[in-house]
Design a protein around this motif. Structure first.
Motif, PDB file in Angstrom:
ATOM      1  N   THR A   1       0.840  -1.200   0.000  1.00  0.00           N
ATOM      2  CA  THR A   1       0.000   0.000   0.000  1.00  0.00           C
ATOM      3  C   THR A   1       0.871   1.244   0.000  1.00  0.00           C
ATOM      4  O   THR A   1       1.881   1.299   0.692  1.00  0.00           O
ATOM      5  N   CYS A   2       0.471   2.230  -0.773  1.00  0.00           N
ATOM      6  CA  CYS A   2       1.142   3.527  -0.740  1.00  0.00           C
ATOM      7  C   CYS A   2       0.091   4.614  -0.581  1.00  0.00           C
ATOM      8  O   CYS A   2      -1.081   4.411  -0.876  1.00  0.00           O
ATOM      9  N   THR A   3       0.539   5.756  -0.109  1.00  0.00           N
ATOM     10  CA  THR A   3      -0.343   6.907   0.067  1.00  0.00           C
ATOM     11  C   THR A   3       0.243   8.079  -0.703  1.00  0.00           C
ATOM     12  O   THR A   3       1.424   8.377  -0.575  1.00  0.00           O
ATOM     13  N   VAL A   4      -0.589   8.712  -1.520  1.00  0.00           N
ATOM     14  CA  VAL A   4      -0.198   9.924  -2.230  1.00  0.00           C
ATOM     15  C   VAL A   4      -1.229  10.999  -1.931  1.00  0.00           C
ATOM     16  O   VAL A   4      -2.379  10.701  -1.623  1.00  0.00           O
ATOM     17  N   THR A   5      -0.804  12.253  -2.008  1.00  0.00           N
ATOM     18  CA  THR A   5      -1.694  13.384  -1.739  1.00  0.00           C
ATOM     19  C   THR A   5      -1.615  14.361  -2.903  1.00  0.00           C
ATOM     20  O   THR A   5      -0.536  14.606  -3.437  1.00  0.00           O
ATOM     21  N   SER A   6      -2.776  14.892  -3.292  1.00  0.00           N
ATOM     22  CA  SER A   6      -2.815  15.867  -4.374  1.00  0.00           C
ATOM     23  C   SER A   6      -3.850  16.940  -4.065  1.00  0.00           C
ATOM     24  O   SER A   6      -4.902  16.648  -3.487  1.00  0.00           O
ATOM     25  N   THR A   7      -3.549  18.160  -4.492  1.00  0.00           N
ATOM     26  CA  THR A   7      -4.493  19.259  -4.341  1.00  0.00           C
ATOM     27  C   THR A   7      -5.342  19.446  -5.596  1.00  0.00           C
ATOM     28  O   THR A   7      -6.204  20.317  -5.637  1.00  0.00           O
ATOM     29  N   ALA A   8      -5.123  18.624  -6.616  1.00  0.00           N
ATOM     30  CA  ALA A   8      -5.885  18.738  -7.868  1.00  0.00           C
ATOM     31  C   ALA A   8      -7.363  18.427  -7.612  1.00  0.00           C
ATOM     32  O   ALA A   8      -7.693  17.477  -6.898  1.00  0.00           O
ATOM     33  N   ASP A   9      -8.234  19.224  -8.200  1.00  0.00           N
ATOM     34  CA  ASP A   9      -9.676  18.993  -8.096  1.00  0.00           C
ATOM     35  C   ASP A   9     -10.088  18.058  -9.226  1.00  0.00           C
ATOM     36  O   ASP A   9     -10.186  18.479 -10.379  1.00  0.00           O
ATOM     37  N   ILE A  10     -10.298  16.784  -8.898  1.00  0.00           N
ATOM     38  CA  ILE A  10     -10.642  15.804  -9.931  1.00  0.00           C
ATOM     39  C   ILE A  10     -12.127  15.481  -9.959  1.00  0.00           C
ATOM     40  O   ILE A  10     -12.576  14.697 -10.780  1.00  0.00           O
ATOM     41  N   GLY A  11     -12.912  16.052  -9.043  1.00  0.00           N
ATOM     42  CA  GLY A  11     -14.326  15.703  -8.964  1.00  0.00           C
ATOM     43  C   GLY A  11     -14.472  14.348  -8.288  1.00  0.00           C
ATOM     44  O   GLY A  11     -13.692  13.993  -7.411  1.00  0.00           O
ATOM     45  N   ASP A  12     -15.444  13.577  -8.713  1.00  0.00           N
ATOM     46  CA  ASP A  12     -15.658  12.245  -8.147  1.00  0.00           C
ATOM     47  C   ASP A  12     -14.661  11.267  -8.751  1.00  0.00           C
ATOM     48  O   ASP A  12     -14.457  11.237  -9.971  1.00  0.00           O
ATOM     49  N   TYR A  13     -14.067  10.448  -7.906  1.00  0.00           N
ATOM     50  CA  TYR A  13     -13.072   9.455  -8.322  1.00  0.00           C
ATOM     51  C   TYR A  13     -13.655   8.527  -9.390  1.00  0.00           C
ATOM     52  O   TYR A  13     -14.787   8.067  -9.280  1.00  0.00           O
ATOM     53  N   THR A  14     -12.830   8.236 -10.424  1.00  0.00           N
ATOM     54  CA  THR A  14     -13.230   7.244 -11.423  1.00  0.00           C
ATOM     55  C   THR A  14     -12.203   6.129 -11.600  1.00  0.00           C
ATOM     56  O   THR A  14     -12.578   4.972 -11.736  1.00  0.00           O
ATOM     57  N   CYS A  15     -10.889   6.460 -11.591  1.00  0.00           N
ATOM     58  CA  CYS A  15      -9.907   5.396 -11.809  1.00  0.00           C
ATOM     59  C   CYS A  15      -8.495   5.841 -11.444  1.00  0.00           C
ATOM     60  O   CYS A  15      -8.230   7.017 -11.225  1.00  0.00           O
ATOM     61  N   VAL A  16      -7.595   4.849 -11.425  1.00  0.00           N
ATOM     62  CA  VAL A  16      -6.170   5.076 -11.223  1.00  0.00           C
ATOM     63  C   VAL A  16      -5.454   4.618 -12.484  1.00  0.00           C
ATOM     64  O   VAL A  16      -5.719   3.531 -13.000  1.00  0.00           O
ATOM     65  N   THR A  17      -4.537   5.457 -12.985  1.00  0.00           N
ATOM     66  CA  THR A  17      -3.660   5.057 -14.081  1.00  0.00           C
ATOM     67  C   THR A  17      -2.308   4.726 -13.464  1.00  0.00           C
ATOM     68  O   THR A  17      -1.750   5.525 -12.722  1.00  0.00           O
ATOM     69  N   TRP A  18      -1.800   3.569 -13.756  1.00  0.00           N
ATOM     70  CA  TRP A  18      -0.594   3.025 -13.143  1.00  0.00           C
ATOM     71  C   TRP A  18       0.511   2.964 -14.184  1.00  0.00           C
ATOM     72  O   TRP A  18       0.276   2.525 -15.305  1.00  0.00           O
ATOM     73  N   ARG A  19       1.711   3.449 -13.836  1.00  0.00           N
ATOM     74  CA  ARG A  19       2.863   3.346 -14.728  1.00  0.00           C
ATOM     75  C   ARG A  19       4.059   2.934 -13.899  1.00  0.00           C
ATOM     76  O   ARG A  19       4.196   3.340 -12.756  1.00  0.00           O
ATOM     77  N   LYS A  20       4.918   2.138 -14.486  1.00  0.00           N
ATOM     78  CA  LYS A  20       6.141   1.745 -13.790  1.00  0.00           C
ATOM     79  C   LYS A  20       7.332   1.906 -14.706  1.00  0.00           C
ATOM     80  O   LYS A  20       7.201   1.840 -15.918  1.00  0.00           O
ATOM     81  N   ASP A  21       8.482   2.167 -14.092  1.00  0.00           N
ATOM     82  CA  ASP A  21       9.730   2.226 -14.844  1.00  0.00           C
ATOM     83  C   ASP A  21      10.145   0.811 -15.229  1.00  0.00           C
ATOM     84  O   ASP A  21       9.592  -0.172 -14.742  1.00  0.00           O
ATOM     85  N   GLY A  22      11.145   0.708 -16.065  1.00  0.00           N
ATOM     86  CA  GLY A  22      11.718  -0.593 -16.393  1.00  0.00           C
ATOM     87  C   GLY A  22      10.987  -1.306 -17.498  1.00  0.00           C
ATOM     88  O   GLY A  22      10.047  -0.798 -18.090  1.00  0.00           O
ATOM     89  N   THR A  23      11.448  -2.541 -17.763  1.00  0.00           N
ATOM     90  CA  THR A  23      10.901  -3.314 -18.869  1.00  0.00           C
ATOM     91  C   THR A  23      10.194  -4.587 -18.432  1.00  0.00           C
ATOM     92  O   THR A  23       9.573  -5.253 -19.252  1.00  0.00           O
ATOM     93  N   ASN A  24      10.292  -4.937 -17.154  1.00  0.00           N
ATOM     94  CA  ASN A  24       9.586  -6.143 -16.716  1.00  0.00           C
ATOM     95  C   ASN A  24       8.151  -5.788 -16.344  1.00  0.00           C
ATOM     96  O   ASN A  24       7.786  -4.627 -16.208  1.00  0.00           O
ATOM     97  N   GLY A  25       7.322  -6.791 -16.167  1.00  0.00           N
ATOM     98  CA  GLY A  25       5.931  -6.561 -15.793  1.00  0.00           C
ATOM     99  C   GLY A  25       5.721  -6.773 -14.307  1.00  0.00           C
ATOM    100  O   GLY A  25       6.646  -7.103 -13.566  1.00  0.00           O
ATOM    101  N   VAL A  26       4.514  -6.530 -13.883  1.00  0.00           N
ATOM    102  CA  VAL A  26       4.100  -6.844 -12.515  1.00  0.00           C
ATOM    103  C   VAL A  26       2.693  -7.424 -12.616  1.00  0.00           C
ATOM    104  O   VAL A  26       1.864  -6.930 -13.375  1.00  0.00           O
ATOM    105  N   GLU A  27       2.459  -8.525 -11.922  1.00  0.00           N
ATOM    106  CA  GLU A  27       1.160  -9.189 -11.996  1.00  0.00           C
ATOM    107  C   GLU A  27       0.375  -8.898 -10.725  1.00  0.00           C
ATOM    108  O   GLU A  27       0.768  -9.302  -9.633  1.00  0.00           O
ATOM    109  N   ILE A  28      -0.721  -8.185 -10.882  1.00  0.00           N
ATOM    110  CA  ILE A  28      -1.540  -7.782  -9.743  1.00  0.00           C
ATOM    111  C   ILE A  28      -2.782  -8.661  -9.687  1.00  0.00           C
ATOM    112  O   ILE A  28      -3.498  -8.810 -10.678  1.00  0.00           O
ATOM    113  N   ALA A  29      -3.061  -9.217  -8.514  1.00  0.00           N
ATOM    114  CA  ALA A  29      -4.234 -10.053  -8.323  1.00  0.00           C
ATOM    115  C   ALA A  29      -5.441  -9.229  -7.903  1.00  0.00           C
ATOM    116  O   ALA A  29      -6.579  -9.547  -8.248  1.00  0.00           O
TER     117      ALA A  29
END
Length: 108
Positions: free
Chosen positions: A64-92
């Motif tokens: 788990t990680c916690t991030v904070t933002s002051t951006a006004d996004i309205g009602d939450y809809t989704c998270v866009t995830w990006r990672k460095d590197g060339t390998n993958g990560v498998e999320i259950a």
């Protein structure tokens, strides 16, 4: 004086807790940095570093990680995830909370 210190040095805005349960398959984690953007009905946050090299974890572990933002996004809809590197990560399983309110859980 204490409130002045807190408002000057601690992040304000909306707090997002993002949890990812790594698959139990072999080599499912990653040592790469992970970044997120939180989107809503009126906008998207800036790209935020979620985790730095901590997804190289044992199979089946929830990170788990916690991030904070002051951006006004309205009602939450989704998270866009990006990672460095060339390998993958498998999320259950993936879960997001907005100011401690759990949002819809997505299971790939």
């Amino acid at each position: 004086l204490v409130n002045s210190f807190i408002s000057k040095f601690l992040p304000t805005g909306v707090r997002y807790n993002i949890s990812a349960t790594i698959s139990s398959d072999f080599w499912s984690g990653t040592p790469d940095d992970v970044y997120v953007k939180i989107s809503g009905t009126s906008g998207t946050t800036e790209e935020l570093m979620c985790l730095s090299g901590t997804f190289d974890v044992s199979s089946g572990t929830t990170v788990t990680c916690t991030v904070t933002s002051t951006a006004d996004i309205g009602d939450y809809t989704c998270v866009t995830w990006r990672k460095d590197g060339t390998n993958g990560v498998e999320i259950a399983e993936f879960t997001t909370s907005v100011d401690s309110v759990v949002q819809e859980t997505v299971t790939p």
